[in-house]
Design an enzyme around this catalytic site. Structure first.
Site, PDB file in Angstrom:
ATOM      1  N   TRP A  21      24.419  -0.264  18.309  1.00  0.00           N
ATOM      2  CA  TRP A  21      23.769  -0.945  19.432  1.00  0.00           C
ATOM      3  C   TRP A  21      22.734  -1.932  18.926  1.00  0.00           C
ATOM      4  CZ3 TRP A  21      18.836   0.398  22.200  1.00  0.00           C
ATOM      5  CH2 TRP A  21      18.668  -0.393  23.341  1.00  0.00           C
ATOM      6  N   TYR A  54      28.522  -3.081  23.922  1.00  0.00           N
ATOM      7  CA  TYR A  54      27.696  -3.584  22.835  1.00  0.00           C
ATOM      8  C   TYR A  54      28.165  -4.968  22.384  1.00  0.00           C
ATOM      9  CZ  TYR A  54      25.918   1.224  22.412  1.00  0.00           C
ATOM     10  OH  TYR A  54      25.349   2.458  22.638  1.00  0.00           O
ATOM     11  N   GLN A 178      25.254  12.055  25.799  1.00  0.00           N
ATOM     12  CA  GLN A 178      24.492  11.181  24.907  1.00  0.00           C
ATOM     13  C   GLN A 178      23.242  10.686  25.642  1.00  0.00           C
ATOM     14  OE1 GLN A 178      25.325   6.963  22.728  1.00  0.00           O
ATOM     15  NE2 GLN A 178      26.633   8.654  22.089  1.00  0.00           N
ATOM     16  N   LYS A 218       5.984   0.266  13.052  1.00  0.00           N
ATOM     17  CA  LYS A 218       6.009  -1.152  12.677  1.00  0.00           C
ATOM     18  C   LYS A 218       5.388  -2.062  13.726  1.00  0.00           C
ATOM     19  CE  LYS A 218      10.788  -2.024  14.242  1.00  0.00           C
ATOM     20  NZ  LYS A 218      12.143  -2.412  13.781  1.00  0.00           N
TER      21      LYS A 218
END
Length: 332
Positions: A21, A54, A178, A218
């Site tokens: 993804w 995707y 999922q 990050k």
């Protein structure tokens, strides 16, 4: 690498897996995608996750090319795709019998494979009766185009209904879900689905274990130029994660969690992944990466689970302060 049974089945999936993804077909080129996938494969990853949505199918095309080019033995791999968003036509989305059959055929063609091991209903479809969807998924399996089917981001009620329809009609029931699962998103995996693990043997292939990169640390000092949040099409994600009040609160918690990780002698991404791996109801943790170095770093989490001692887990819980309430025991 550790291999875990997928729910109540005989299929084993790598505890850490690799998904495409955002990156494949959009953020990185085919060579970089090859390098990332190969790094994961060499680390023992056998489960590779994809979806028809995707990059509008390009992700499946890229993954199929890589597998063919690398010459990997098909039976060594566990491949998946997810069906729901297949195009702009009136019957190109959703979970109708028509779209599930046609969407599956299109996905297999793009991936250059005769079958996927796992196929998911990418989201619930409020316009299609669940029985129609169950019959379509059963047909896909009967035709040998998939071995197991499951759901993604369905409610426990919807999963349970699909399971009981399948049992009543002698059809193949859903095996896995999922859901999104990470330190900031725990409600479904730890709360809503709690009974389903024993009741129906539900397996979980969890996504976004790093909360779209937030839990890597990050973004603590801004947005790196090469991150997904710097991409224009992900403005919505940037606003939700970094610019909303809840996002700012989470960012502050990440800074506190980073101190716990430092004390434990592991990196922030390793701690976030290891935290997911410690949950016995997680069959596999889907990781993503735009660089081979990120894959290498993610794979190290497998060896860091033991560093999350009871003391470390307690410190994490104090910072998160978001553990779902357990079902009350009124017999006490």
């Amino acid at each position: 690498m550790e291999y875990r049974f997928l729910g109540r089945s005989g299929l084993k999936v790598s505890a850490l897996s690799f998904g495409s993804w955002v990156t494949f077909g959009e953020q990185i080129d085919e060579q970089l995608a090859t390098d990332c996938m190969t790094e994961a494969y060499d680390a023992g990853v056998n489960f590779f996750d994809n979806a028809e949505a995707y990059a509008e199918g390009k992700s499946e095309t890229v993954m199929g090319k890589i597998i063919k080019k690398q010459g990997w033995k098909r039976s060594d791999l566990v491949l998946s795709t997810k069906i729901f968003w297949g195009g702009e036509g009136p019957n190109d989305s959703g979970l109708s019998y028509k779209h599930i059959i046609e969407g599956t055929n299109a996905s297999l063609k793009r991936m250059q494979t005769d079958y996927v091991d796992l196929i998911f209903c990418h989201r619930p479809d409020k316009f299609t009766p669940i029985e129609e969807t169950v019959r379509a998924m059963d047909q896909v399996i009967r035709e040998g185009k998939a071995f197991y089917w499951g759901t993604s981001e369905w409610s426990s009620e919807q999963i349970r209904e699909a399971y009981h329809i399948a049992r009543r009609e002698n059809l193949r029931p859903p095996l896995m879900e999922q859901p999104q699962y990470n330190m900031f998103k725990r409600d479904k995996v730890e709360g809503e689905y709690a009974r389903l693990y024993d009741e129906i043997g539900l397996g979980t292939t969890i996504w976004s274990p790093l909360a779209s990169g937030l839990l890597t640390g990050k973004y603590n000092d801004g947005i790196p130029d090469d991150s997904r949040l710097s991409m224009e099409k992900y403005d919505w994600l940037r606003e939700r994660l970094l610019e909303s009040e809840s996002g700012k609160q989470q960012l502050q918690k990440v800074k506190e969690l980073a101190e716990v990780a430092d004390e434990a002698g592991i990196s922030m991404p390793e701690m976030a992944l290891a935290w997911c791996l410690k949950n016995p109801n997680v069959s596999t943790v889907i990781t993503g990466a735009s660089k081979p170095e990120q894959v290498r770093q993610n794979m190290k989490a497998m060896d860091k689970v033991e560093k999350l001692t009871d003391d470390v887990m307690e410190k994490i819980e104090e910072i998160l302060d978001n553990k779902p309430d357990e079902e009350p025991d009124f017999r006490r």
